[in-house]
Design a protein around this motif. Structure first.
Motif, short mmCIF file in Angstrom:
data_model
loop_
_atom_site.label_atom_id
_atom_site.label_comp_id
_atom_site.label_asym_id
_atom_site.label_seq_id
_atom_site.Cartn_x
_atom_site.Cartn_y
_atom_site.Cartn_z
N GLN A 1 19.78 -5.05 -21.34
CA GLN A 1 19.43 -3.86 -22.35
C GLN A 1 20.62 -3.77 -23.72
O GLN A 1 21.71 -3.43 -22.52
CB GLN A 1 18.73 -2.88 -21.79
CG GLN A 1 17.88 -3.62 -20.95
CD GLN A 1 16.83 -2.00 -20.23
OE1 GLN A 1 17.65 -2.05 -19.17
NE2 GLN A 1 16.21 -0.78 -20.83
N GLY B 1 11.62 -4.01 -19.26
CA GLY B 1 12.97 -4.69 -19.25
C GLY B 1 12.98 -4.23 -17.67
O GLY B 1 14.18 -4.20 -17.38
N ARG C 1 17.65 -9.75 -19.55
CA ARG C 1 17.92 -8.31 -18.84
C ARG C 1 18.60 -7.20 -18.69
O ARG C 1 18.83 -6.05 -18.22
CB ARG C 1 17.77 -8.00 -17.82
CG ARG C 1 16.17 -9.36 -16.88
CD ARG C 1 16.23 -9.44 -14.88
NE ARG C 1 15.42 -8.50 -14.96
CZ ARG C 1 15.48 -7.96 -13.80
NH1 ARG C 1 16.33 -8.37 -12.93
NH2 ARG C 1 14.91 -6.16 -13.15
N ARG D 1 10.97 2.82 -22.23
CA ARG D 1 11.27 3.47 -23.17
C ARG D 1 9.76 3.27 -24.27
O ARG D 1 10.01 3.44 -25.27
CB ARG D 1 12.04 3.84 -24.26
CG ARG D 1 13.22 4.73 -22.82
CD ARG D 1 14.71 5.31 -23.96
NE ARG D 1 15.13 4.15 -24.64
CZ ARG D 1 16.16 3.46 -24.19
NH1 ARG D 1 16.13 3.07 -23.37
NH2 ARG D 1 16.13 2.46 -25.29
N ARG E 1 5.38 -6.41 -30.73
CA ARG E 1 6.54 -5.81 -30.52
C ARG E 1 6.82 -4.42 -29.72
O ARG E 1 7.35 -3.63 -29.60
CB ARG E 1 7.15 -5.14 -32.15
CG ARG E 1 8.08 -6.53 -32.76
CD ARG E 1 8.59 -6.17 -34.04
NE ARG E 1 10.17 -5.54 -33.79
CZ ARG E 1 11.09 -6.58 -33.48
NH1 ARG E 1 11.07 -8.03 -33.01
NH2 ARG E 1 12.31 -6.13 -32.93
N ALA F 1 20.97 4.21 -24.53
CA ALA F 1 21.17 3.13 -25.75
C ALA F 1 23.13 2.78 -25.41
O ALA F 1 23.43 2.17 -25.99
CB ALA F 1 20.71 2.58 -27.40
N LEU G 1 17.39 -4.20 -30.61
CA LEU G 1 16.41 -2.92 -30.88
C LEU G 1 16.25 -2.66 -32.17
O LEU G 1 14.38 -1.99 -32.23
CB LEU G 1 17.19 -1.97 -29.84
CG LEU G 1 16.99 -0.43 -28.77
CD1 LEU G 1 16.24 -1.06 -28.24
CD2 LEU G 1 17.84 0.41 -28.52
N SER H 1 10.22 -3.28 -24.34
CA SER H 1 10.06 -3.46 -23.02
C SER H 1 10.84 -2.31 -22.10
O SER H 1 11.21 -1.60 -20.94
CB SER H 1 11.48 -4.84 -22.47
OG SER H 1 12.72 -4.01 -23.22
#
Lengths: 341, 421
Positions: free
Chosen positions: B118, A268, B116, A243, A238, B402, B387, A241
């Motif tokens: 996020q 990412g 892609r 940070r 895991r 985020a 996430l 992608s």
């Protein structure tokens, strides 16, 4: 106060790079630079023990710190000092880790290192005082460390006047006006002749001195590294992608290339379509193996390291760098190819 | 102002939306927007989409939207849009003149999964709500599932087209209504003389599929800096197809309401003289070319000053910094809007690539600092936050990065960052 002093294998007299894997141990009384430190601390404080660990071991086993702190407490430690680590990255990281572990265990603690030492950013809120760049500046560095230790032992807060270094935290808050309105106001200030106004001071970056070129690649062991988010298919660890807070390692033994479907990029920050169709584009194992077979390089490291370089904090990236260097050093790797995406 | 100048400007007819609901017919009346579920769904339906869902999310509701993609402000110049969103719904021709009806306080928002993309989070209430522009609007949320076997690029195109169609459909409902406000936006060529001439230089992300932004329906990825009238933004000349960088994203909604353009329109001491759109290429050589060329273009326009904005982080900082330096070399005083990436504890260096000559920077906050989201009652856009691998309605701790548009680089937000103490 009963003080425990942390130093690396070199200053403990165990040896240089060849002894960097030395396991953690606690010795009675002051050792090496600790003797001078003990004299500078005077009669009120006593270095009751010296904690020692090899730089590679400390970089690769972050739990060394908690174990040494536990042993130090058993010796009755009331305060822990580490270093000076000068500009040595692995030593600085170890000093930072052990003072953080000591602080977490409730012990006052401080380290000494040069402001360019990558370990500085690992110390979080634990105090670090400035040292010189090399061991040639041991004496003034120890004098500053001793003075700061006495002050800390007295329950006082260390400040820049004591040589305290380390970045000041920047903290989010809500401004009265929007960023767009503030941009217009800042522009008016600048047009009005203020050449300094800004909300973000310019950062300063470290200067890295490159290693010497490899004398003969045909003798060199070479490692493949990447920040391309390169993982076995399904991303078992895991890896993030973006940070990234960690890095991963996987074996390359028995492989002549990295095949579609077996490896993938989880990065990412770019379209991974072409990387996943031909994973050797990210980790060039196929051509590296050819070079190995031709004898152009001495050999390939048995595993690759990867992280994701996408919005990674500088502190995390520094830590990965120190840990990778320690790993590669211990594996006797002379050169590395780090693919960037 | 003579007739010619009036003809080159844009008249914005503003209809405030204070209430949103689904119903049988699409109607706008006295601040209440009712949207026909059937009509809206049929505008989004596409062979690439298996299922289309519609929901409402209004400010103050205990609702969390996850997987927020693009958002659009409803607008129309006439039945069917009358030329808004050129290159998608209208012909690919420059808009930005005549009259445009906008539904202020409303947005059409897509939420779900795209490659892609996020995960971007919006809390409609609670402590994090003030960080997101879409927590302050009445949102018609379009949820979707990919049709089995459909190509993801077709899914993305269908969602984008559907969003724009629905945004026009709901704005059309207000075409015959008296506006709450009429706002005259003069053409930049007609702006008052004697004040410093300021350009808004807006870098838009061009990093391939799902990270691209469209101008008149085209990608700018292989283009150079382009001069357009700021008034064209109101009519949807710039449409986002960029789904990365949740906090550092510039959705279509914020291009339509460009915060720096709006702030300059309000400023009595400066003249909004030009809007320059620039691609954000991924190669260093291209970054240098675009930066040097954009600076020459601004010098050629006789600009005294510029405010520079970006989209995305890290890579995109290089474009801002290079361009700020080139602009200053051309004698143009420049302010850049930056997000900081200082680590969770705020002690890391803030900027990946700082400028060297131009140093006037505005901070939209540290992207790494954590924020706490309390549990909420309802989630849209998905059931689980991948996430953290947690139920979407849970109490969550997330980096500001985020939160949808929390550090919007077009300058929407009040979030900023400074040394503690």
């Amino acid at each position: 106060m009963r003080v425990v002093h942390y130093i690396n294998q070199f200053f403990a007299g165990v040896g240089g790079e060849e002894a960097a894997g030395t396991e953690p141990e606690l010795r009675e009384g002051p050792v090496g630079p600790g003797k001078r430190l003990a004299a500078l601390l005077g009669d009120e404080h006593e270095i009751v023990a010296t904690a020692v660990c090899g730089d590679d071991h400390a970089s690769e086993h972050s739990d060394f710190a908690a174990a040494l702190v536990e042993s130090a407490r058993e010796k009755g430690a009331e305060l822990l000092v580490a270093g000076p680590a000068f500009t040595s990255g692995r030593y600085g990281l170890a000093c930072a880790r052990i003072v953080v572990a000591a602080a977490e265990a409730g012990l006052p603690a401080l380290a000494a290192m040069h402001p360019d030492n990558p370990g500085l950013h690992e110390a979080a809120g634990t105090p670090v005082v400035e040292s010189g760049a090399t061991g040639r500046e041991m004496r003034p560095s120890l004098e500053r460390l001793a003075a700061a230790t006495r002050k800390l032992a007295g329950g006082e807060e260390l400040t820049a006047d004591d040589g305290r270094i380390g970045p000041v935290a920047r903290v989010n808050h809500m401004a009265e006006r929007s960023a767009a309105e503030r941009a217009v106001a800042l522009l008016l200030d600048r047009l009005g002749g203020d050449r300094e106004a800004t909300e973000i001071p310019l950062p300063t970056f470290d200067q890295v001195t490159p290693a010497d070129p490899v004398a003969d690649p045909a003798d060199a062991l070479v490692a493949l590294l990447t920040e391309g988010g390169f993982v076995p298919a399904g991303n078992p660890d895991r890896l993030e992608s973006a940070r990234a807070t960690k890095w991963v390692r996987h074996s390359l033994e028995g492989r002549d290339s990295v095949e579609e479907g077996e490896f993938e990029s989880v990065h990412g920050g770019f379209s991974t379509q072409w990387a996943n169709a031909e994973p050797n584009r990210i980790l060039p194992l196929d051509v590296a193996r050819e070079l190995e077979q031709e004898g152009a390089i001495g050999g390939l490291h048995t595993e690759y390291f990867a992280t994701t370089g996408n919005g990674t904090t500088v502190a995390d990236a520094r830590r990965f760098g120190v840990e990778w260097a320690a790993e590669l050093h211990e594996a006797r790797i002379q050169a590395a190819i780090l693919t960037a995406t | 102002m003579n007739a010619g100048e009036a003809g080159a400007g844009l008249r914005r007819l503003v209809h405030e939306v204070r209430e949103l609901a689904l119903g049988d017919r699409t109607v706008y009346e006295a601040g209440r927007l009712t949207v026909s579920e059937e009509a809206a769904r049929s505008l989004v339906e596409d062979p690439a989409l298996a299922e289309v869902g519609l929901a409402c999310a209004s400010p103050g509701e205990p609702v969390r939207i996850i997987g927020a993609l693009d958002a659009v402000q409803p607008c129309s110049k006439g039945p069917g849009g009358g030329g808004v969103f050129p290159g998608f719904l209208g012909p690919a021709l420059p808009p930005g003149r005549g009259e445009t009806h906008v539904l202020r306080g409303a947005a059409v928002l897509a939420a779900g999964h795209l490659p892609r993309a996020q995960e971007a989070v919006i809390d409609m209430s609670g402590p994090v709500a003030p960080l997101s522009p879409l927590a302050a609007t009445h949102n018609l949320v379009i949820e979707f599932e990919r049709a089995p076997g459909a190509a993801w690029e077709d899914v993305e195109a269908a969602v984008r087209r559907g969003l724009l169609r629905v945004a026009v459909h709901v704005a059309d409902a207000a075409l015959e209504c008296d506006p709450d406000a009429v706002e005259e936006l003069p053409d930049p060529a007609a702006t008052p003389e004697g004040r410093p001439r300021v350009g808004v230089v807006t870098n838009i992300q061009t990093q391939g599929k799902y990270k691209d932004v469209f101008v008149y329906g085209r990608s700018l990825s292989t283009g150079l800096a382009t001069l357009i009238s700021p008034n064209e933004l109101d009519d949807g000349a710039v449409v986002s197809g960029q789904y990365g960088h949740p906090a550092l994203k510039n959705p279509t909604y914020l291009h339509q309401t460009h915060p720096v353009v709006a702030a300059l329109r309000e400023c009595d001491d400066l003249s909004l003289a030009a809007l320059v759109l620039c691609p954000e290429p991924v190669e260093q050589g291209a970054k240098e070319l675009i930066s040097a060329h954009a600076a020459r273009l601004c010098a050629g326009l006789g600009l005294d000053a510029a405010i520079l904005t970006k989209e995305g982080g890290g890579n995109a900082d290089a474009d801002v910094s290079l361009k700020m330096d080139r602009l200053e070399e051309e004698g143009i005083t420049t302010v850049g809007v930056f997000a900081e990436m200082a680590g969770r504890d705020g002690t890391g260096p803030s900027l990946v690539v700082p400028p060297s000559r131009a140093t006037a920077m505005v901070s939209v906050g540290n992207y790494d600092e954590l924020v706490s989201l309390p549990a909420c009652e309802r989630a849209l856009g998905g059931d689980r936050l991948a996430l953290l691998d947690r139920p979407a309605t849970d109490e969550l701790e997330l980096p500001a990065a985020a939160i949808y548009c929390a550090l919007n680089p077009l300058g929407w937000g009040n979030l900023t960052c400074a040394e503690a103490g």
